[in-house]
Design a protein around this motif. Structure first.
Motif, short mmCIF file in Angstrom:
data_model
loop_
_atom_site.label_atom_id
_atom_site.label_comp_id
_atom_site.label_asym_id
_atom_site.label_seq_id
_atom_site.Cartn_x
_atom_site.Cartn_y
_atom_site.Cartn_z
N ALA A 155 3.80 0.95 -69.69
CA ALA A 155 4.41 0.10 -68.66
C ALA A 155 3.48 -0.07 -67.48
O ALA A 155 3.32 -1.18 -66.95
CB ALA A 155 5.74 0.71 -68.22
N MET A 156 2.84 1.01 -67.05
CA MET A 156 1.92 0.92 -65.92
C MET A 156 0.69 0.08 -66.27
O MET A 156 0.15 -0.61 -65.41
CB MET A 156 1.49 2.32 -65.48
CG MET A 156 2.51 3.03 -64.64
SD MET A 156 2.80 2.20 -63.06
CE MET A 156 3.96 3.33 -62.31
N PRO A 178 5.97 10.06 -71.49
CA PRO A 178 4.63 9.69 -71.00
C PRO A 178 4.07 8.41 -71.60
O PRO A 178 3.52 7.56 -70.87
CB PRO A 178 3.78 10.91 -71.34
CG PRO A 178 4.74 12.05 -71.29
CD PRO A 178 6.03 11.50 -71.83
N ASN A 179 4.17 8.23 -72.91
CA ASN A 179 3.59 7.04 -73.54
C ASN A 179 4.23 5.75 -73.02
O ASN A 179 3.53 4.78 -72.73
CB ASN A 179 3.74 7.11 -75.06
CG ASN A 179 3.09 5.92 -75.74
OD1 ASN A 179 1.87 5.76 -75.73
ND2 ASN A 179 3.91 5.05 -76.34
N GLY A 191 -5.21 -0.70 -67.20
CA GLY A 191 -4.74 -2.07 -67.02
C GLY A 191 -5.39 -2.82 -65.89
O GLY A 191 -5.20 -4.04 -65.75
N THR A 192 -6.16 -2.13 -65.06
CA THR A 192 -6.82 -2.77 -63.93
C THR A 192 -8.11 -3.44 -64.38
O THR A 192 -8.93 -2.83 -65.06
CB THR A 192 -7.12 -1.73 -62.83
OG1 THR A 192 -5.89 -1.13 -62.40
CG2 THR A 192 -7.80 -2.38 -61.63
N ALA A 193 -8.26 -4.70 -64.02
CA ALA A 193 -9.43 -5.47 -64.44
C ALA A 193 -10.72 -4.82 -63.93
O ALA A 193 -10.75 -4.24 -62.85
CB ALA A 193 -9.33 -6.90 -63.93
N ALA A 194 -11.76 -4.93 -64.74
CA ALA A 194 -13.07 -4.37 -64.37
C ALA A 194 -13.51 -4.91 -63.02
O ALA A 194 -13.41 -6.10 -62.75
CB ALA A 194 -14.10 -4.71 -65.44
N GLY A 195 -13.98 -4.02 -62.18
CA GLY A 195 -14.45 -4.41 -60.85
C GLY A 195 -13.38 -4.38 -59.78
O GLY A 195 -13.69 -4.48 -58.59
N ALA A 247 0.87 7.75 -66.39
CA ALA A 247 1.07 6.61 -65.50
C ALA A 247 -0.23 6.22 -64.82
O ALA A 247 -0.60 5.03 -64.77
CB ALA A 247 2.13 6.94 -64.46
N ARG A 248 -0.92 7.21 -64.27
CA ARG A 248 -2.20 6.92 -63.61
C ARG A 248 -3.22 6.36 -64.59
O ARG A 248 -3.92 5.38 -64.28
CB ARG A 248 -2.74 8.19 -62.94
CG ARG A 248 -4.14 8.01 -62.33
CD ARG A 248 -4.62 9.29 -61.68
NE ARG A 248 -4.49 10.46 -62.52
CZ ARG A 248 -5.31 10.76 -63.53
NH1 ARG A 248 -6.32 9.93 -63.86
NH2 ARG A 248 -5.13 11.88 -64.22
N GLU A 249 -3.31 6.95 -65.77
CA GLU A 249 -4.26 6.47 -66.77
C GLU A 249 -3.91 5.06 -67.23
O GLU A 249 -4.80 4.24 -67.48
CB GLU A 249 -4.31 7.44 -67.95
CG GLU A 249 -4.94 8.78 -67.59
CD GLU A 249 -4.92 9.77 -68.74
OE1 GLU A 249 -4.16 9.55 -69.71
OE2 GLU A 249 -5.65 10.78 -68.66
#
Length: 236
Positions: A71-72, A65-66, A104-108, A97-99
């Motif tokens: 990676a995600m 998991p880690n 990693g997704t930029a704010a907004g 993976a989802r977390e």
């Protein structure tokens, strides 16, 4: 994320992929798998997004998991629209993976959609039972993995057309059913086992189809794509 057929860019180099795409005038939904990504790296995803295409980054991550979560987190920055993991990695790995994607997704921005591979469409029931020692039907295995992915709050799964309706019944219509193994009626199945035509895929419950050699190896890829798109849309 487009609902048009996803074209598998199963090429060895970026130049081959760009040459293939050059006759197309519209933006497409394309798949970058291990072959192309491992040769070209993140640059191929950046370029395809610059060209206006939606991208399914098909790396099928499967690790502890880690590792998958970290990676995600990195892959989220590439701007792909859809990514995936192997459901066999388990619920904890899928949650990580989802977390990781969310972190990693930029704010907004909206995180990429994430789906889980159930059983490869090249896998037969006999092979699954003999080599994986999963003593149920292949449909039972696929639906079980789909339900596990649903509990991990993933957005859907990769499955064959043959299991799509059962997954819709079990997980709801908003749960993605991305189905490779799409061939024209007269086409060669190649190394796929559980295959279907675009018409049947729509009727049997696919939410998205992935098409490779039926388009990329066609004498006229643009015409082949338009034929498959029409077949896909006419049963919408």
């Amino acid at each position: 994320m487009k609902n048009s057929p996803i074209i598998a860019l199963d090429f060895s180099t970026a130049s081959d992929a760009y040459h293939f795409l050059s006759p197309f005038e519209q933006s497409l939904f394309v798949k970058v798998g291990m072959e192309l990504y491992l040769q070209e790296g993140p640059a191929i995803v950046y370029k395809l997004k610059e060209m206006g295409h939606d991208v399914f980054l098909d790396l099928k991550l499967h690790d502890i998991p880690n590792t998958v979560g970290q990676a995600m987190k990195g892959l989220a920055r590439l701007g792909a629209d859809l990514v995936n993991v192997h459901a066999a990695g388990g619920a904890a790995m899928m949650i990580a993976a989802r977390e990781g994607l969310e972190a990693g997704t930029a704010a907004g921005n909206t995180r990429p959609s994430i789906i889980a591979v159930t059983q490869l469409t090249s896998t037969s029931e006999q092979q699954m039972q003999k080599e994986q020692l999963i003593q149920t039907t292949i449909e039972g295995s696929v639906v079980h993995y789909a339900e596990l992915a649903k509990t991990a709050a993933l957005d859907g799964v990769v499955c064959s057309v043959l299991e799509a309706k059962r997954i819709t019944d079990a997980c709801g219509p908003e749960f993605l059913r991305v189905t490779p193994g799409i061939r024209l009626a007269e086409g060669d199945a190649h190394d796929q086992v559980r295959v279907a035509t675009p018409n049947n895929a729509r009727i049997l419950g696919s939410s998205h189809i992935v098409v490779g050699r039926a388009i990329t190896k066609a004498e006229n890829p643009v015409k082949a794509y338009e034929t498959i798109l029409k077949m896909w849309e006419e049963n919408a």
